[in-house]
Write an enzyme that holds these catalytic residues in place. Sequence first.
Site, PDB file in Angstrom:
ATOM      1  N   ARG A 114       2.214  -3.961  19.061  1.00 13.01           N
ATOM      2  CA  ARG A 114       0.869  -3.428  18.857  1.00 13.01           C
ATOM      3  C   ARG A 114      -0.099  -4.607  18.726  1.00 13.01           C
ATOM      4  O   ARG A 114       0.090  -5.502  17.872  1.00 13.01           O
ATOM      5  CB  ARG A 114       0.768  -2.518  17.618  1.00 13.01           C
ATOM      6  CG  ARG A 114      -0.607  -1.865  17.425  1.00 13.01           C
ATOM      7  CD  ARG A 114      -1.003  -1.011  18.636  1.00 13.01           C
ATOM      8  NE  ARG A 114      -0.093   0.083  18.923  1.00 13.01           N
ATOM      9  CZ  ARG A 114      -0.173   1.306  18.381  1.00 13.01           C
ATOM     10  NH1 ARG A 114      -1.154   1.579  17.541  1.00 13.01           N
ATOM     11  NH2 ARG A 114       0.697   2.238  18.706  1.00 13.01           N
ATOM     12  N   LEU A 115      -1.084  -4.603  19.596  1.00 12.30           N
ATOM     13  CA  LEU A 115      -2.077  -5.678  19.589  1.00 12.30           C
ATOM     14  C   LEU A 115      -2.649  -5.861  18.186  1.00 12.30           C
ATOM     15  O   LEU A 115      -3.117  -4.895  17.571  1.00 12.30           O
ATOM     16  CB  LEU A 115      -3.205  -5.302  20.565  1.00 12.30           C
ATOM     17  CG  LEU A 115      -4.325  -6.330  20.702  1.00 12.30           C
ATOM     18  CD1 LEU A 115      -3.812  -7.607  21.389  1.00 12.30           C
ATOM     19  CD2 LEU A 115      -5.502  -5.743  21.486  1.00 12.30           C
ATOM     20  N   HIS A 116      -2.566  -7.089  17.669  1.00 10.73           N
ATOM     21  CA  HIS A 116      -3.099  -7.355  16.322  1.00 10.73           C
ATOM     22  C   HIS A 116      -3.734  -8.727  16.249  1.00 10.73           C
ATOM     23  O   HIS A 116      -3.193  -9.709  16.748  1.00 10.73           O
ATOM     24  CB  HIS A 116      -2.018  -7.198  15.245  1.00 10.73           C
ATOM     25  CG  HIS A 116      -0.811  -8.059  15.459  1.00 10.73           C
ATOM     26  ND1 HIS A 116       0.218  -7.718  16.305  1.00 10.73           N
ATOM     27  CD2 HIS A 116      -0.469  -9.252  14.925  1.00 10.73           C
ATOM     28  CE1 HIS A 116       1.133  -8.652  16.283  1.00 10.73           C
ATOM     29  NE2 HIS A 116       0.743  -9.609  15.462  1.00 10.73           N
ATOM     30  N   MET A 117      -4.883  -8.752  15.614  1.00 10.86           N
ATOM     31  CA  MET A 117      -5.602 -10.011  15.399  1.00 10.86           C
ATOM     32  C   MET A 117      -5.443 -10.431  13.944  1.00 10.86           C
ATOM     33  O   MET A 117      -5.647  -9.623  13.039  1.00 10.86           O
ATOM     34  CB  MET A 117      -7.091  -9.797  15.713  1.00 10.86           C
ATOM     35  CG  MET A 117      -7.915 -11.074  15.622  1.00 10.86           C
ATOM     36  SD  MET A 117      -9.692 -10.740  15.721  1.00 10.86           S
ATOM     37  CE  MET A 117     -10.008 -10.036  14.115  1.00 10.86           C
TER      38      MET A 117
END
Length: 198
Positions: A114-117
């Site tokens: 899951r894309l996470h910054m």
Amino acid sequence: MASRGVKRKRGSDDDFGGSGGWSFGLIRAMEDPQLQIENDEDMVIIRDKFPKARHHYLVLCRRDIQGLTDVTRDDIPLVESMLEKGKRLVEKIKENEEEARFRLGYHALPSMRRLHMHIISQDFDSPYLKHKKHWNSFTSAFFMDAVDVIAELKEKGSVTIDKGLYEGILKEPLKCHHCKQLQPTMPKLKDHIGRHAK
Ligand code: AMP
Ligand code: ZN
């Protein structure tokens, strides 16, 4: 490298680019009210369960985007608004801790789906920061600033990751992120960065 067949320690995050069930941990954590600090229809901000600094948060998108290499030009508004949300949180923190410094960005080879910054303060004062790969993942080119990621997306329409290059970066010698002095071990590095803080 993928950790197929390799047992992962409970209660740790000691891997990068793995493929086990734990790599879905952030998708579960997004719904955990204990970790959630903000959410809207597009994204959720959670506390990192193994914070590598005094302040360490993750901005996750709700859409099922696995990671940076799956992001397209169409997702530019999403990554821009993830950055804006992150910046607003930083501003809020700085109301009480004016001197705190932050970086907002992505691991080139994330371990979790899951894309996470990451939003991480630059004190790196944390017992969870134990290994060279932890240090290098937050203080080298492995940590890709969100502004640079967005610029690359605007220019090329996608983000290119050279896996070999970034795997090599994780193994590079320990170096202070302030004065660039080489440090022989993690304890010595931690002692050294602590002295910068005084
Ligand atoms: P990365 O995939 O390398 O960009 O980083 C994943 C981040 O997720 C690390 O900073 C971990 O400390 C954090 N993390 C791992 N598992 C969990 C979890 N279950 N809940 C919250 N944070 C986690
Ligand atoms: Zn230094």
